[in-house]
Design a protein around this motif. Structure first.
Motif, short mmCIF file in Angstrom:
data_model
loop_
_atom_site.label_atom_id
_atom_site.label_comp_id
_atom_site.label_asym_id
_atom_site.label_seq_id
_atom_site.Cartn_x
_atom_site.Cartn_y
_atom_site.Cartn_z
N ILE A 312 0.84 -1.20 0.00
CA ILE A 312 0.00 0.00 0.00
C ILE A 312 0.87 1.25 0.00
O ILE A 312 0.63 2.21 -0.74
CB ILE A 312 -0.93 0.02 1.24
CG1 ILE A 312 -1.99 -1.07 1.12
CG2 ILE A 312 -1.60 1.38 1.37
CD1 ILE A 312 -2.91 -1.11 2.30
N LEU A 313 1.89 1.24 0.84
CA LEU A 313 2.80 2.39 0.90
C LEU A 313 3.44 2.64 -0.45
O LEU A 313 3.51 3.76 -0.94
CB LEU A 313 3.87 2.15 1.97
CG LEU A 313 4.87 3.27 2.18
CD1 LEU A 313 4.19 4.56 2.56
CD2 LEU A 313 5.88 2.89 3.25
N LEU A 314 3.88 1.56 -1.09
CA LEU A 314 4.53 1.70 -2.39
C LEU A 314 3.57 2.27 -3.42
O LEU A 314 3.93 3.14 -4.22
CB LEU A 314 5.05 0.35 -2.88
CG LEU A 314 6.33 -0.13 -2.20
CD1 LEU A 314 6.67 -1.53 -2.63
CD2 LEU A 314 7.47 0.83 -2.53
N ILE A 315 2.33 1.78 -3.41
CA ILE A 315 1.36 2.28 -4.38
C ILE A 315 1.09 3.76 -4.12
O ILE A 315 1.07 4.58 -5.04
CB ILE A 315 0.04 1.49 -4.29
CG1 ILE A 315 0.29 0.05 -4.73
CG2 ILE A 315 -1.03 2.13 -5.15
CD1 ILE A 315 -0.93 -0.83 -4.63
N ALA A 316 0.92 4.11 -2.85
CA ALA A 316 0.63 5.50 -2.53
C ALA A 316 1.75 6.41 -3.00
O ALA A 316 1.52 7.43 -3.65
CB ALA A 316 0.43 5.66 -1.02
N VAL A 317 2.96 6.03 -2.68
CA VAL A 317 4.08 6.88 -3.05
C VAL A 317 4.34 6.83 -4.55
O VAL A 317 4.73 7.81 -5.17
CB VAL A 317 5.35 6.46 -2.28
CG1 VAL A 317 6.49 7.39 -2.59
CG2 VAL A 317 5.07 6.48 -0.80
N GLY A 318 4.10 5.67 -5.13
CA GLY A 318 4.28 5.53 -6.57
C GLY A 318 3.35 6.47 -7.33
O GLY A 318 3.75 7.12 -8.29
N LEU A 319 2.10 6.54 -6.88
CA LEU A 319 1.16 7.44 -7.54
C LEU A 319 1.61 8.89 -7.37
O LEU A 319 1.54 9.69 -8.30
CB LEU A 319 -0.25 7.26 -6.94
CG LEU A 319 -0.95 5.96 -7.35
CD1 LEU A 319 -2.29 5.85 -6.66
CD2 LEU A 319 -1.14 5.92 -8.85
N ASP A 320 2.09 9.22 -6.18
CA ASP A 320 2.58 10.57 -5.96
C ASP A 320 3.76 10.86 -6.86
O ASP A 320 3.88 11.95 -7.42
CB ASP A 320 2.97 10.72 -4.48
CG ASP A 320 3.53 12.09 -4.19
OD1 ASP A 320 4.74 12.19 -3.91
OD2 ASP A 320 2.77 13.06 -4.26
N ALA A 321 4.62 9.86 -7.03
CA ALA A 321 5.79 10.05 -7.88
C ALA A 321 5.37 10.24 -9.33
O ALA A 321 5.97 11.03 -10.06
CB ALA A 321 6.72 8.85 -7.75
N LEU A 322 4.35 9.54 -9.76
CA LEU A 322 3.86 9.71 -11.12
C LEU A 322 3.42 11.14 -11.35
O LEU A 322 3.66 11.73 -12.39
CB LEU A 322 2.67 8.77 -11.35
CG LEU A 322 2.98 7.37 -11.86
CD1 LEU A 322 1.69 6.57 -11.93
CD2 LEU A 322 3.61 7.44 -13.24
N LYS A 323 2.76 11.68 -10.33
CA LYS A 323 2.21 13.02 -10.49
C LYS A 323 3.30 14.06 -10.55
O LYS A 323 3.26 15.00 -11.32
CB LYS A 323 1.25 13.31 -9.32
CG LYS A 323 0.40 14.51 -9.55
CD LYS A 323 -0.76 14.61 -8.59
CE LYS A 323 -0.51 14.04 -7.23
NZ LYS A 323 -1.24 14.76 -6.19
N THR A 324 4.31 13.90 -9.71
CA THR A 324 5.28 14.97 -9.58
C THR A 324 6.57 14.72 -10.35
O THR A 324 7.48 15.51 -10.28
CB THR A 324 5.66 15.18 -8.10
OG1 THR A 324 6.26 13.97 -7.63
CG2 THR A 324 4.45 15.51 -7.27
N GLY A 325 6.65 13.62 -11.06
CA GLY A 325 7.88 13.34 -11.78
C GLY A 325 8.86 12.52 -10.96
O GLY A 325 9.83 11.99 -11.48
N GLY A 326 8.59 12.44 -9.66
CA GLY A 326 9.30 11.47 -8.85
C GLY A 326 10.75 11.82 -8.52
O GLY A 326 11.23 12.92 -8.73
N TYR A 327 11.40 10.82 -8.01
CA TYR A 327 12.76 10.97 -7.51
C TYR A 327 13.76 10.89 -8.65
O TYR A 327 13.70 10.01 -9.49
CB TYR A 327 13.01 9.84 -6.50
CG TYR A 327 14.44 9.71 -6.08
CD1 TYR A 327 15.22 8.68 -6.58
CD2 TYR A 327 14.99 10.59 -5.17
CE1 TYR A 327 16.53 8.54 -6.19
CE2 TYR A 327 16.29 10.46 -4.78
CZ TYR A 327 17.07 9.43 -5.29
OH TYR A 327 18.36 9.30 -4.91
N ARG A 328 14.62 11.85 -8.69
CA ARG A 328 15.59 11.85 -9.79
C ARG A 328 17.00 11.88 -9.25
O ARG A 328 17.47 12.87 -8.78
CB ARG A 328 15.33 13.04 -10.71
CG ARG A 328 13.91 13.02 -11.19
CD ARG A 328 13.71 13.75 -12.50
NE ARG A 328 12.65 13.08 -13.22
CZ ARG A 328 12.89 12.21 -14.20
NH1 ARG A 328 14.13 11.95 -14.55
NH2 ARG A 328 11.92 11.61 -14.80
#
Lengths: 328, 331
Positions: A312-328
């Motif tokens: 669940i944590l991964l999905i939540a953060v993954g969706l957030d990363a999709l929105k913001t471009g994520g960790y680079r």
């Protein structure tokens, strides 16, 4: 939520979930879906008794998460809350066992929470240590102190705890008392975070501490206060837990910081701060609580719950990363 | 600090001596660490007659060996600019995989290999989460920590067991009086030091850790290297898991639980920076000796066990505070 232009291509479904709706609404939908799922798969889910059971666990989670939300929003994660909970709860138990009044035990628990928060603040603001590492160290220190005052590792507490402490057991108006306390706590937290300037500053600092300094915000002092709030709520949660369970041993709350973080991130907060909300945290706490409860009712073993929480944590953060471009 | 020079790249074109390479890579905190270690050893030697003996020293190193191997993997990831908090749980998975494979009748070497393969796969998963799904490494590896704990429990079916077979407990052997775990640690450490200090790969790791944007601008395959980094860490955890289970014989899902903390303490004490691009392998090894000696001495002095996490936590905070003090720290 402000519209953040994502640099990644998104298909229609993803955009529908992530793009236009706020995380709170998405979580509400998820929550309803989960409730539906569990009521269909287990007969005991939709009973009053079960909701009471969820209530106590979720209540304590909510109390702790309220304070930690301030920290996360301002960019300072606090993973020492589980140890603070234990130390506060153990101290309260010991005090009441030695004849002190309940009110003193509350004061002590709150005081301990504030003290730990202050110590975290010193490490982050004065020693300039990264908050995750500072609170990681504090997690260990406070847990050690908890073991010490509980009298040795394992912290087996005396089973005889006076009636006075058990004030949180039982229900008022049919709802478990911890739930009332949690509702008030998270309500006050909501008002402070999203309706006062003090709360607004948390978002500002989270987004850009430099900008905050540039407009003469006392960034360090504010950060310290947010961390102290986090400790305060953890201490309070520890007292409530000790009261609800009739005493706490020093092993309490191990690992709860991860559940708290999961709930807060589910609620829309990001690790870099500046996002998130108290309503989001509330929804996150409810989702996590319902999932844990539903899985337990389905006879799913404890380790599956761990796996599911992680996913669940991964999905939540993954969706957030999709929105913001994520960790680079 | 935003020059066109990538941190970690040599500013001289003349070949550098071994000593200066090592020192440059390990940075100043190492000197303080050596001093602290000497003071600590002196103190304990005065208080305890048995402290500075060959047996005791070997005991310290042998019991710290597993933590040391994990710490090397952790340090490499940090230097490359990432962080892997799932190392402890990864080791747990490796332990139970090796144990369960052996208990189901497979050969010892196959069990070991299977464990290392599994842990490497975990590293691959971490790498994918971070470089493909672009999840922040802290969160990704914390979430994996959850998942792996559950997985380890699942593999053993919830029942810890003990293996007593001599052929499995390879790492209990003591060739030349020195435990095999110590040999394993030394081998891994030497390889790591050579890779980080003498190879192009190592230099590039310092680059992507210290200045990922700059590295991208000079067309370094940052994502690919990061992916490899986490995979490598997974493999190292696999080795640590094999050493652990083969030494203790205990097949339990909590084998690696909580090790992240002491590993992090050792690595940060050793001068590796959270922001990446700085630190070496020698520092954490010295810190490992320090922490191991500290624990050994405290136990022999009958200090209460609760003091250990308190001292450990304080050390961690002070170590990072010191490391950050020269660079402004968290703001």
């Amino acid at each position: 939520m402000s519209a953040v232009v994502s640099q990644r291509p998104q298909n229609g479904v993803v955009r529908a979930i992530v793009g236009t709706r706020s995380p709170v609404a998405a979580l509400a939908v998820l929550l309803l879906g989960l409730v539906l799922l569990f009521s269909l798969t287990t007969s005991e889910f939709l009973t009053v008794q079960n909701f009471l059971g969820i209530g106590s666990y979720v209540a304590i989670l909510a109390i702790i998460s309220t304070g930690t939300t301030f920290g996360v929003v301002s960019g300072a994660l606090d993973i020492s809350v589980g140890s603070t909970l234990a130390l506060a709860g153990v101290s309260a138990t010991i005090l009441v066992s030695n004849g002190m009044s309940v009110w003193i035990s509350v004061a002590a628990a709150l005081g301990i929470g504030l003290a730990v928060g202050a110590a975290n603040a010193v490490a982050v603001v004065k020693l300039r240590v990264n908050p995750i590492i500072a609170t990681l160290g504090m997690l260990s220190i406070v847990r050690g102190i908890a073991y010490w005052i509980a009298g040795g590792s394992g912290g087996a507490m005396s089973p005889v705890v006076p009636e006075a402490l058990t004030i949180m057991q039982g229900e008022t108006l049919g709802v478990p008392r911890p739930v009332w306390v949690a509702a008030v706590t998270i309500g006050v937290g909501y008002l402070i975070l999203q309706r006062t300037r003090f709360g607004l500053y948390a978002y500002a600092i989270g987004r850009s501490p430099e900008a905050g300094r540039a407009v003469a915000l006392p960034v360090d002092r504010l950060r310290a206060m947010y961390l102290m709030l986090s400790g305060l709520c953890a201490g309070f949660g520890g007292w409530v837990m000790a009261s609800a369970q009739g005493g706490l041993n020093a092993n309490a709350g191990i690992g709860i910081e991860l559940v708290v973080i999961t709930a807060i991130f589910l609620g829309g907060a990001g690790i870099t701060g500046g996002t998130g909300s108290m309503t989001g945290t509330l929804m996150g706490v409810l989702v996590v609580g319902v999932v844990a409860n539903g899985l337990a009712l389905m006879g799913v073993q404890a380790f599956y719950q761990l796996i599911v929480t992680g996913v669940i944590l991964l999905i939540a953060v993954g969706l957030d990363a999709l929105k913001t471009g994520g960790y680079r | 600090m935003t020059t066109t020079m990538l941190p970690g790249a040599s500013t001289k074109s003349v070949p550098r001596s071994i000593g200066s390479r090592l020192l440059a890579l390990s940075r100043v905190p190492t000197v303080l660490l050596i001093v602290a270690l000497l003071l600590l050893v002196t103190y304990f030697t005065v208080r305890l007659p048995n402290f500075l003996t060959f047996t005791n020293t070997m005991e310290i190193i042998n019991t710290s060996a597993v933590t040391g191997i994990i710490a090397i993997g952790f340090a490499i990831v940090l230097i490359g600019g990432g962080v892997d908090l799932s190392v402890g749980s990864n080791v747990s998975v490796g332990v139970v995989v090796a144990g369960v494979l052996f208990e189901n009748g497979h050969a010892v070497w196959l069990s070991f290999l299977g464990a290392i393969a599994c842990c490497t796969l975990v590293g691959v998963a971490n790498g994918l989460l971070i470089t493909r799904m672009r999840i922040n490494p802290f969160i990704a590896t914390i979430a994996m920590l959850f998942v792996l704990q559950g997985l380890a429990a699942f593999i053993t079916g919830g029942l810890p067991s003990v293996i007593n077979s001599r052929e499995f407990l390879v790492f209990r052997d003591r060739p030349l009086g020195i435990g095999l775990p110590t040999y394993a640690l030394v081998i891994v450490a030497v390889i790591a030091i050579i890779v980080m200090g003498w190879t192009k790969y190592g230099r590039h790791l310092y680059a992507i850790g210290g200045n990922p944007e700059g590295a991208r601008q000079v067309a370094m395959p940052v994502d690919r290297m990061r992916f490899g980094l986490y995979t490598l860490c997974g493999a190292i955890c696999g080795v640590a898991a094999v050493v652990l289970v083969s030494f203790t014989g205990q097949v339990t899902p909590t084998a690696g639980l909580g090790r992240e903390f002491i590993v992090a303490t050792v690595v940060f004490l050793g001068g590796v920076s959270l922001s990446g691009g700085r630190g070496g392998i020698v520092g954490p090894l010295l810190a490992l000796l320090f922490v191991g000696a500290l624990q050994n001495g405290l136990v022999q002095l009958n200090v209460i066990p609760e003091a250990v996490p308190i001292i450990g936590g304080t050390l961690l905070i002070l170590a990072v505070a010191f490391d950050q003090s020269t660079r402004g720290g968290f703001r």
